[in-house]
Design an enzyme around this catalytic site. Structure first.
Site, PDB file in Angstrom:
ATOM      1  N   GLU A   1       8.341 -20.820  13.996  1.00  0.00           N
ATOM      2  CA  GLU A   1       9.482 -21.663  14.335  1.00  0.00           C
ATOM      3  C   GLU A   1       9.242 -22.361  15.674  1.00  0.00           C
ATOM      4  OE1 GLU A   1      12.348 -18.685  11.787  1.00  0.00           O
ATOM      5  OE2 GLU A   1      12.685 -18.852  13.928  1.00  0.00           O
TER       6      GLU A   1
ATOM      7  N   GLU B   1      20.010 -22.077  15.193  1.00  0.00           N
ATOM      8  CA  GLU B   1      19.003 -22.518  14.230  1.00  0.00           C
ATOM      9  C   GLU B   1      18.816 -24.017  14.336  1.00  0.00           C
ATOM     10  OE1 GLU B   1      17.363 -20.600  12.108  1.00  0.00           O
ATOM     11  OE2 GLU B   1      18.556 -18.780  11.824  1.00  0.00           O
TER      12      GLU B   1
HETATM   13 ZN    ZN Z   1      13.810 -17.338  12.754  1.00  0.00          ZN
END
Ligand code: ZN
Length: 1011
Positions: free
Chosen positions: A719, A898
């Site tokens: 990520e 996120e």
């Molecule tokens: Zn994650």
């Protein structure tokens, strides 16, 4: 019916009756046993324009009968497939006006039902069914009338494509890491190492689809069941997970408290000595059990209270050298903060570099020397030349005698000024200190050179309806015309010597650099390559992140790339996302950008799979293909392709170093310390940022009152978007922006920007070197296996133990299946409401302050949307940072933030893909939103509040009841226009219904809610 055969009028209703009756499999089987199947088959006829109603009824009745396995088995034995294929081909060819599509379709349904059996699939292939259906489907083109037929034919072909294992000897990651304690060696993600061998033993032996269905992943659908309803698990847990006396060691990570108020006069030297004695006492070969360390700690407490501070710093794995000079944070000062770490003066950097060059450790020249480009003629070059005309280049040279040496030097200088907080010199040194399992010796050019977001914005890609099917047909061609397939391994991490050299037109691949991930590349056709990603270290799973170098391309030719071992069932690559590419040629021309590239991007299930060893209760893994086509701008360029904008550990260390260099320590307190060492021997940095206090007593009181904000990120190494957001946060916090000044006056920021450095360095997607997802270890982290989590939790517990529970905790993540930026938080009441729990929530008290930050972000952060936020506590998330920090540390505002890999479908960036600029902006806006929580906002100027457009707090609190309870399991995306291509197996019985993609997407959205 036999009697009425001469009169078609009567036959048709009889056939309809059979069709209806046979829709019950039991009745169908009984009918079949009476011999009716053959009878009905004989009623089918080649293309005719007479009695078509009866023919249609017969075909549909047959398809209904063939739903029964017993009938299908008989049909295979009696060679029906051959007849059905001939009939279908005949109708397809001769029904040129497409008047009898229902008959064509019913014939295909018959074939589909028979091929649900493994024997049926074999018969289909033996009778050249793949070729027949491929050719007829290609004939159909994109005629909308024929869509139902093509769709069905495609389903059958994909289903009958022989299942294969990936062309790898073992699925296990090609790098392994020996864990510090053999007792933990059982820790492995996913199926065992022997999995691929199991498949090999079984060969292509497949089972009937119905059996297969049992092995397919089918769990995950009960999102509501996942909600925590046990009140004892939703209420705060007052227990510490370790003895309170052990927490005192973390005092040293809060030097801002100590240094100002206790006037400690211990100097660095004494600490270094302490360190040395600790190392001797607790040497590299000493056992690393928690028990031992506690014993040791008791001794140390008796011996010298200073020593315990260094306890955790000495819990290093064997790989770690006893001392690593120059590591920031080792000079832990208890005195007044100072801008430490001036270790790297320019001269030492130069010497270091020269050394490295001699040792051939840096292969930057690879890129420069391989580029066939006349930089003298480029516009950027002339700009550079003008700007730096007469400036002597540094004595070191990229590539020594290289002819582009001066160009390189000049460009380095230019970029140093253009790219903030990046410096090639410093990067080289930081990279040198980084310890990787894969043992690379090369820096990837983009990491070294730096990246600037392009000025233009990049819209979401639109997909051509039918494009995915065209790609699937190309894949099926491999089976139909195997002679056309080169199947030439052109890159293999594991056995470089076995790689066949391609011809002049073959591309070269390379991935042995920090964060690199490409395991194998196979040339399929002249301009098409299959790519296989490497699994996370010590696992055979988690294939998603890729980052590799390509060279040897020719300009203007579309190259097709297929990443064939993706695992997730759906991807934003089907909804407008493109991978990113960095061209060295472009960079040297002044355009050092990672940009979105690729056309014909599709993501679909392929024919690769593996079967879990059933006796071990393992599940089969089905693989997916990400396909994209890149047309390179320059011949013989060197390009890098990645899943998302890379951000390496060395980049972080460079960034932190330059940030610290840039600020004024009289105004900004910036402390870079080491939280702990990772399993791989890398330092995990922890940063403290606040305003340096003034010495007056009343100011010191204000300093004392500052609340803590704790931020973490990049626990999941794939990520990288989280790191770009973190970069934005860090740069904003040390900036001169009045909001940033106000924030520093108000809060003390504790930031652990990279919780999983090892994963990042080694190109993993999800795990650390132990092969575990670190964001599932927060409940009971092990100091040996999960040191970064263990010590982050320790630091938070320490803060709680001294009565300084952080005001906010936020863990930055990336999300590959949703658009926009959003948050997950924790709410007891919302969880109970949503789960329809019978617990009376009226008596429960809950502070709704957890809504404040998301609501502020909704107003000020363009990429953020509150509509995707969720404040539910799931059982499956009980060991995540968000839930543990909320429940055990008692942080009301504990979040996962996120950020999409893809782009936005709302707000200012609606329709655009996300870039590093927008990610960094998100990091800055997150900080701004924190102002919202400031008790006395008016101590900052009113101007600030007005200009940061923060919504009114009271207003918000009153409105909170009206907010929607967003549902976590809702998938963002509507079904794909080409939904059927997701399914290769288990074609549904009711194929008339459009297949609902969201069902499948929901199943695995679980996995992606990685908070
Ligand atoms: Zn994650």
């Amino acid at each position: 019916m036999k009697c009425s055969l001469p009169q078609a009028n009567y036959v048709t209703p009889c056939l309809w009756a059979i069709k209806v009756c046979a829709s019950s499999v039991t009745v169908g089987a009984a009918l079949g046993k009476s011999g009716i199947t053959r009878f009905v088959l004989n009623l089918l006829s080649p293309y005719t324009t007479r009695n078509t109603k009866a023919v249609r009824a017969a075909t549909e009745a047959l398809s209904s009968l063939l739903k029964s396995k017993w009938n299908s088995r008989r049909a295979v034995e009696c060679g029906y497939i051959r007849r059905l294929l001939k009939l279908y081909d005949d109708w397809h060819q001769r029904d040129t006006k497409n008047k009898y599509i229902p008959i064509q379709r019913a014939l295909l349904k018959c074939i589909k039902n028979i091929t649900n059996l493994q024997k049926g699939k074999e018969a289909f292939r033996e009778n050249d069914g793949m070729r027949v259906l491929l050719v007829t489907s290609q004939d159909c083109g994109s005629s909308p009338n024929l869509q139902p037929v093509t769709r069905l034919a495609t389903q059958i072909m994909r289903k009958c494509y022989p299942k294969q294992r990936l062309p790898l000897l073992s699925l296990q990651s090609c790098f392994s890491f020996v864990l510090p304690n053999a007792a933990h060696s059982h820790v492995m993600g996913g199926p065992s190492e022997t999995l691929q061998e199991d498949v090999a033993a079984k060969g292509n032996e497949e089972q009937d689809d119905e059996d297969e269905a049992e092995n397919e992943e089918s769990g995950f659908s009960e999102e509501e069941d996942d909600l925590e309803t046990d009140l004892s698990r939703l209420k705060p847990n007052p227990e510490f997970d370790r003895p309170v006396e052990e927490l005192k060691q973390y005092e040293i990570l809060c030097p801002e408290l100590d240094g100002y108020f206790q006037g400690s006069d211990s100097d660095d030297q004494s600490l270094i000595q302490d360190n040395a004695s600790c190392s001797m006492f607790f040497g590299p070969s000493a056992p690393l059990h928690q028990k031992d360390s506690r014993e040791w700690q008791r001794d140390s407490v008796r011996e010298d209270p200073e020593k315990q501070h260094n306890l955790f710093r000495n819990r290093k794995p064997r790989q770690t050298p006893a001392s690593s000079p120059g590591n920031e944070g080792e000079n832990v000062s208890k005195g007044l903060p100072k801008n430490h770490c001036t270790h790297y003066d320019k001269a030492s950097i130069m010497n270091h570099l020269k050394e490295n060059m001699k040792q051939g450790l840096l292969n930057i020249q690879r890129d420069l020397s391989r580029i066939n480009t006349d930089l003298q003629n480029t516009k950027a070059q002339s700009v550079t030349s003008e700007k730096y005309a007469g400036t002597p280049g540094p004595s070191w040279a990229i590539g020594g005698e290289h002819k582009y040496q001066n160009t390189g030097n000049k460009l380095v200088k230019m970029w140093k000024e253009i790219i903030p907080f990046h410096d090639q010199y410093v990067y080289t040194i930081k990279a040198e200190e980084t310890k990787a399992v894969s043992g690379y010796k090369t820096l990837a050019f983009p990491d070294y050179w730096g990246h600037m977001p392009p000025r233009y914005q990049e819209p979401l890609m639109s997909q051509w309806n039918g494009g995915q099917r065209a790609k699937v047909f190309e894949d099926i061609q491999r089976f139909v015309n195997p002679g056309d397939v080169l199947n030439r391994v052109v890159f293999d991490t594991e056995s470089p010597s076995l790689v066949m050299s391609g011809d002049d037109t073959s591309l070269n691949f390379f991935s042995k650099f920090e964060s690199g991930n490409l395991r194998k590349a196979i040339q399929i056709r002249k301009y098409e390559y299959d790519l296989i990603m490497n699994a996370d270290i010590n696992t055979n799973l988690h294939h998603q992140w890729f980052y590799f170098e390509i060279s040897g391309m020719r300009a203007g030719i579309p190259y097709r790339f297929n990443v064939i071992n993706c695992e997730k069932t759906n991807s934003q690559f089907n909804y407008g996302m493109q991978p990113v590419m960095y061209s060295v040629h472009e960079a040297l021309c002044g355009r050092a950008h990672w940009v979105r590239v690729g056309s014909d991007i599709y993501y679909y299930k392929n024919h690769y799979c593996t079967r879990g060893a059933e006796e071990k209760g393992q599940k089969a893994i089905a693989y997916y293909t990400l396909t994209f086509t890149v047309t390179f701008q320059h011949s013989k360029d060197v390009c890098y392709l990645a899943y998302h904008y890379p951000y390496t550990y060395s980049a972080l260390m460079t960034h932190l170093h330059l940030l610290e260099q840039s600020l004024n320590p009289d105004q900004i307190y910036f402390k870079h310390q080491v939280l702990c060492s990772t399993l791989g021997g890398n330092n995990c940095p922890v940063i403290t940022i606040t305003a340096s206090p003034e010495p007056q007593p009343e100011k010191l009181q204000q300093f004392w009152d500052r609340q803590y904000v704790v931020l973490t990120g990049r626990v999941h190494p794939g990520e990288s978007n989280a790191s770009w957001v973190m970069k934005g946060t860090l740069e904003f916090l040390i900036s001169n922006n009045p909001i940033a000044c106000c924030l520093r006056d108000t809060y003390i920021f504790k930031i652990i920007p990279m919780l999983n450095p090892d994963g990042v360095i080694n190109g993993c997607h999800r795990c650390s070197l132990s092969g575990e997802d670190l964001n599932r270890q927060w409940s009971e982290p092990s100091p040996d296996l999960h040191p970064t989590i263990y010590h982050t939790k320790g630091l938070l517990s320490y803060m709680r133990s001294i009565g300084r529970i952080p005001l906010v905790f936020c863990d930055y993540h990336g999300h590959s299946r949703k658009k926009n930026v959003f948050m997950y938080g924790c709410s007891l009441k919302e969880t109970l409401w949503q789960s329809k729990s019978s617990i009376d929530t009226a008596t429960l008290k809950e502070d709704i302050g957890y809504r404040a930050i998301p609501r502020a972000l909704e107003k000020i952060c363009p990429a953020f949307t509150i509509s995707r936020c969720c404040f539910l506590v799931q059982k499956s998330r009980e060991a995540t940072a968000r839930v543990v920090v909320w429940r055990e540390i008692g942080v009301l505002r504990s979040y996962t933030m996120e950020s999409t890999y893809c782009g936005c479908d709302q707000g200012k960036y609606n329709g655009l893909q996300i870039g590093t600029r927008e990610l960094e902006e998100t990091g800055a806006k997150f900080c701004t939103a924190l102002l919202k929580l400031k008790k006395d906002v008016f101590s900052c100027s009113t101007w600030l509040i007005q200009n940061s457009s923060l919504p009114d707090l009271d207003n918000e609190l009153h409105n909170v009841k009206h907010m929607s309870h967003s549902n976590v399991c809702e998938d963002d995306e509507p079904p794909c226009p080409e939904e059927i291509d997701y399914y290769t197996d288990n074609c549904s019985e009711e194929e008339d219904d459009p297949i609902d993609l969201t069902t499948e997407a929901d199943e695995s959205s679980e996995d992606e809610l990685c908070c």
